[in-house]
Write an enzyme that holds these catalytic residues in place. Structure first.
Site, short mmCIF file in Angstrom:
data_model
loop_
_atom_site.label_atom_id
_atom_site.label_comp_id
_atom_site.label_asym_id
_atom_site.label_seq_id
_atom_site.Cartn_x
_atom_site.Cartn_y
_atom_site.Cartn_z
N TYR A 189 0.80 -1.22 0.00
CA TYR A 189 0.00 0.00 0.00
C TYR A 189 0.83 1.27 0.00
O TYR A 189 0.33 2.36 -0.17
CB TYR A 189 -0.90 0.01 1.23
CG TYR A 189 -2.36 0.08 0.90
CD1 TYR A 189 -3.05 1.28 1.00
CD2 TYR A 189 -3.05 -1.05 0.49
CE1 TYR A 189 -4.40 1.34 0.70
CE2 TYR A 189 -4.40 -0.99 0.20
CZ TYR A 189 -5.07 0.21 0.30
OH TYR A 189 -6.41 0.28 0.01
N LYS A 233 1.40 -14.28 4.65
CA LYS A 233 1.55 -15.14 3.47
C LYS A 233 3.02 -15.55 3.35
O LYS A 233 3.62 -15.51 2.27
CB LYS A 233 1.06 -14.38 2.21
CG LYS A 233 0.92 -15.24 0.95
CD LYS A 233 -0.20 -16.26 1.04
CE LYS A 233 -0.29 -17.07 -0.24
NZ LYS A 233 -1.18 -18.24 -0.13
N ASP A 277 -5.23 -16.63 2.87
CA ASP A 277 -6.33 -17.24 2.13
C ASP A 277 -7.18 -18.13 3.05
O ASP A 277 -8.41 -18.12 2.96
CB ASP A 277 -5.83 -18.02 0.90
CG ASP A 277 -4.47 -18.66 1.08
OD1 ASP A 277 -3.73 -18.23 1.98
OD2 ASP A 277 -4.13 -19.60 0.33
N ASP A 325 -6.50 -4.40 4.70
CA ASP A 325 -7.52 -3.66 3.95
C ASP A 325 -8.63 -4.62 3.50
O ASP A 325 -9.81 -4.35 3.66
CB ASP A 325 -6.86 -2.99 2.74
CG ASP A 325 -7.81 -2.06 2.00
OD1 ASP A 325 -8.60 -1.37 2.67
OD2 ASP A 325 -7.76 -2.03 0.76
N ASP A 337 -12.62 -5.27 5.38
CA ASP A 337 -13.86 -5.15 4.61
C ASP A 337 -14.66 -6.44 4.65
O ASP A 337 -15.90 -6.42 4.72
CB ASP A 337 -13.55 -4.78 3.15
CG ASP A 337 -13.44 -3.27 2.94
OD1 ASP A 337 -13.18 -2.57 3.94
OD2 ASP A 337 -13.59 -2.80 1.80
#
Length: 335
Positions: free
Chosen positions: A125, A174, A207, A231, A235
């Site tokens: 980001y 990850k 994931d 982010d 959401d």
């Protein structure tokens, strides 16, 4: 004791109407704040030719506490995201997004109570190294993760968990694929977690975390992760409790904090008195808690909870037929 001065950025689209709602409620419970109103986003661009005028930056720096409505960054016109700019400018390294279930929403779940703590200044980001080469045939972006940045966000999450008497922190990463960046984050997170034996630590690949959030969200308590994953996950969490209209956010640094509605400016319903002001009202509750004004924060939360549960003058997204002003009035009557 002088009154606390709050910088207020009403924002664009539905911003002004929902921010006004939140301020009316803060005044009703007797917060006695003083407000310094400044512009950012499209409103500022029209007035000053700048998305983020210096006067606005000065006010944020001076008052340390800001309540902000949604801002529009023009898409595809070379403008940097205003939210990203603010986070970097004031080193607001921690993005805290709590979601809780409210009885009466059309959410798919109940009993959700999750806080996502997202690193706010690094990773994908940060916008570092973005280039397009070979006449648009190749694009590159850099992800930069530091030990210092990783340590302070994980520490923030564990301190928050301890303070709020939370039992568990899930570190989302990850590192199996992004062995350098996500690997450094995970390694640093493990070192920090070792200092908090009183709190259960779980590690989860991003994931899998997404799947688990959909299948069994009640297993989560506090989530801490890097910028881009945070982010997306925050959401997803908002979706579990009825959408972005029910999700507030806080951007917190060492001595400065910005509290905001996390949804967009919804220009299609601007000025139509239709918007649900809950997100920015909940952000103002986060602001009160940050300032240590917990009794008034609880008062407002109880009122909002009751309005939604009873379906009294709720907005369309909550299954009602009313608008911003009616919803606000219903909350005010309970204070």
């Amino acid at each position: 004791m002088s009154a606390q001065i709050i910088t207020v950025i009403k924002g664009d689209g539905i911003g002004p109407s929902i921010v006004d709602a939140a301020i009316t409620i803060l005044d009703k419970v007797g917060c006695n704040f003083q407000y310094e109103y400044v512009d950012a986003g499209l409103t500022a661009l029209e007035k000053t030719g700048e998305l983020l005028p210096q006067a606005t930056l000065d006010a944020i720096a001076r008052n340390k506490i800001t309540l902000k409505g949604p801002l529009t960054t023009p898409v595809g016109e070379g403008f940097t995201s205003i939210n990203v700019t603010l986070r970097k400018k004031f080193n607001l390294y921690s993005n805290v997004r709590p979601v809780i279930s409210f009885k009466g929403t059309k959410a798919r779940y109940d009993n959700i109570d999750i806080i996502t703590v997202r690193e706010n200044t690094e990773g994908m980001y940060s916008g570092a190294g973005q280039v397009v080469k070979n006449e648009g045939e190749l694009a590159e972006a850099m992800s930069i993760v530091t030990r210092e940045g990783s340590a302070r966000i994980v520490e923030f999450a564990f301190e928050l968990a301890r303070r709020e008497q939370r039992k568990k922190v899930t570190i989302v990463h990850k590192a199996n694929i992004l062995k350098s960046t996500s690997g450094l984050f995970l390694k640093t997170a493990r070192e920090v977690a070792a200092r908090y034996p009183d709190i259960q630590t779980v590690e989860m690949i991003v994931d899998n975390a997404c799947m688990q959030l959909v299948m069994n969200p009640q297993q989560f308590d506090v989530i801490v992760t890097t910028n881009l994953f945070g982010d997306i996950l925050s959401d997803l969490c908002a979706g579990l409790v009825g959408g972005l209209g029910m999700a507030p956010g806080a951007n917190i640094g060492k001595d400065c904090a910005i509290f905001e509605a996390v949804h967009g400016s919804a220009p299609d319903i601007a000025g139509k008195n239709l918007a649900n002001p809950s997100s920015v009202i909940l952000a103002s509750i986060q602001m009160l808690e940050y300032l240590g004004i917990k009794d008034k924060a609880q008062q407002i939360l109880t009122a909002v909870t009751d309005v939604i549960a009873s379906g009294d003058r709720t907005t369309r997204d909550l299954g009602g037929t009313h608008g911003t002003t009616d919803f606000t009035q219903a909350v005010l009557e309970r204070l």
